[in-house]
Scaffold this active site. Structure first.
Site, mmCIF file in Angstrom:
data_model
loop_
_atom_site.group_PDB
_atom_site.id
_atom_site.type_symbol
_atom_site.label_atom_id
_atom_site.label_comp_id
_atom_site.label_asym_id
_atom_site.label_seq_id
_atom_site.Cartn_x
_atom_site.Cartn_y
_atom_site.Cartn_z
ATOM 1 N N ASP A 101 0.830 -1.212 0.000
ATOM 2 C CA ASP A 101 0.000 0.000 0.000
ATOM 3 C C ASP A 101 0.855 1.249 0.000
ATOM 4 O O ASP A 101 0.469 2.273 -0.565
ATOM 5 C CB ASP A 101 -0.960 -0.010 1.187
ATOM 6 C CG ASP A 101 -2.124 -0.935 0.864
ATOM 7 O OD1 ASP A 101 -1.984 -2.149 1.076
ATOM 8 O OD2 ASP A 101 -3.150 -0.446 0.342
HETATM 9 O O1 MRU Z 1 -7.673 -3.111 2.626
HETATM 10 P P1 MRU Z 1 -7.390 -3.442 1.197
HETATM 11 O O2 MRU Z 1 -8.137 -4.628 0.692
HETATM 12 O O3 MRU Z 1 -7.507 -2.232 0.305
HETATM 13 O O4 MRU Z 1 -5.857 -3.851 1.199
HETATM 14 C C1 MRU Z 1 -5.250 -4.246 -0.002
HETATM 15 C C2 MRU Z 1 -3.831 -4.612 0.167
HETATM 16 O O5 MRU Z 1 -3.273 -4.577 1.235
HETATM 17 C C3 MRU Z 1 -3.080 -4.936 -1.097
HETATM 18 O O6 MRU Z 1 -2.060 -5.860 -0.835
HETATM 19 C C4 MRU Z 1 -2.457 -3.668 -1.680
HETATM 20 O O7 MRU Z 1 -3.381 -2.632 -1.754
HETATM 21 C C5 MRU Z 1 -1.886 -3.900 -3.018
HETATM 22 S S1 MRU Z 1 -3.132 -4.164 -4.247
HETATM 23 C C6 MRU Z 1 -2.330 -4.324 -5.720
#
Ligand code: MRU
Length: 364
Positions: free
Chosen positions: A249
């Site tokens: 993220d």
């Molecule tokens: O809470 P989320 O589902 O948005 O978290 C998503 C993740 O942690 C993913 O690993 C990250 O955003 C990368 S998506 C290509």
């Protein structure tokens, strides 16, 4: 038919409502920045790149519908800035939306300064810039997938049936414009006939692994095994996991990486078992304005996501709950490397590698 998280054409935006998967495939229209904000906050759409795309496309939609000043160039730049500020507050951890917002403001300001530019021309060029993000994300993911697959094949002994991987959360088509990041690496190995199997963790409490990744892998015919999060170390020990690939993220300048809660413990277990740990992070997820992981804002979500599952009560509803959505994996545990669209880098090389390619900006 390929799964799509986002359906866009000029004047129309719809998202696959990920809250309903895997039971229902339902696309919901998104007609404004406010509606996109709610969809992102409530996780109808999630995953760092998809969040950025839906946010920006909702702005393109408003611009195409004639929102904002019609003939005042400066006013239009201010309007764009104000709408991007609204979007930035939906979820705090993923870098991508902030990154794209920063670029968009820059594009708007630069074009506004052009000689004789009209508000109409400026409006059109902002819309076009946003529309270009979909193709760019897809292309970046394909490049990232190829780099990651190549590195893994060079690094681990490849049995005749291919390599066995483990992944966490959802980083695939559903989290991006298509193909995926960590799941793009999985896909690239599968396309080359070099993937034996991928273990995907359930990813409590929101179950992105069980609801989304398992669904996506089944949909695309990629050999996959779903495991409880608590089975990950055992899978490394007893099921021949040869590399762990996860998304990101936000990656800080020293390579510390915020990703879905549970990523850190996977990295600790991978270190114990001598399994290379890879973070797939397009440059849009890299925030070189932050020195390290302690500077990253980690979202905490409502306790109800732990105590309840689709209305079913799983724990005493009045229990005290700590529900961080993300954790930080320290850079020294990222032993495989950070996989970007430019190549695979050791955490210590990342800042320099991005700066060389003019991709080192970041942040909100
Ligand atoms: O809470 P989320 O589902 O948005 O978290 C998503 C993740 O942690 C993913 O690993 C990250 O955003 C990368 S998506 C290509």
């Amino acid at each position: 038919m390929a799964l799509e998280a986002i359906r866009y054409r000029r004047g129309s935006l719809a998202i696959l409502n990920q809250l309903l998967l895997p039971e229902q495939l339902r696309y919901e229209p998104v007609a404004s920045v406010e509606r996109a904000w709610v969809a992102i906050r409530d996780m109808e759409v999630r995953g760092a790149p998809a969040i950025a795309l839906v946010g920006c496309l909702s702005l393109a939609l408003e611009l195409a519908a004639g929102e904002g000043p019609a003939s005042d160039v400066e006013g239009l730049v201010a309007f764009v800035g104000e709408r991007l500020r609204v979007l930035a507050t939906a979820r705090p951890t993923a870098a991508n939306l902030g990154r794209e917002a920063e670029r968009l403001r820059e594009v708007a300001r630069r074009r506004a300064e052009g000689e004789g530019v009209t508000a109409e021309a400026l409006r059109e060029s902002i819309i076009e810039h946003i529309e270009g993000l979909l193709a760019k994300d897809l292309e970046d993911n394909r490049r990232l997938g190829a780099h990651g697959a190549g590195d893994i094949l060079r690094r681990v002994p490849v049995p005749p049936g291919g390599v066995t991987l483990l992944t966490h959360c959802n980083t695939g088509t559903l989290a991006t414009a298509g193909y995926g990041t960590a799941l793009g690496i999985v896909r690239a190995l599968h396309e080359r006939g070099r993937l034996a199997r991928v273990f995907c963790t359930e990813t409590r409490p929101y179950n992105q692994g069980g609801r989304l990744t398992a669904f996506e892998l089944r949909h695309d015919g990629i050999p996959a095994t779903l495991i409880a999060d608590s089975a990950a170390a055992a899978a490394m020990c007893h099921r021949g996991v040869q590399a762990v690939v996860v998304g990101a993220d936000r990656v800080a300048a020293n390579g510390d990486t915020a990703n879905k809660i549970g990523t850190y413990q996977l990295a600790v277990a991978a270190r114990h078992h001598g399994v290379p740990f890879y973070v797939a992070a397009p440059s849009s997820s890299c925030d070189m304005t932050l020195a390290g992981g302690t500077d990253i804002v980690l979202e905490e979500r409502p306790g109800r996501e732990l105590t309840h599952l689709r209305g079913l009560c799983l724990a005493p509803p009045d229990i005290d709950v700590w529900n961080p959505a993300f954790d930080v994996t320290p850079h020294d545990l990222i032993t495989g490397g950070i996989v970007t669209e430019w190549g695979v880098f050791a955490p210590a090389e990342l800042r320099h590698a991005l700066a060389e390619r003019g991709a080192a900006a970041g942040g909100q």
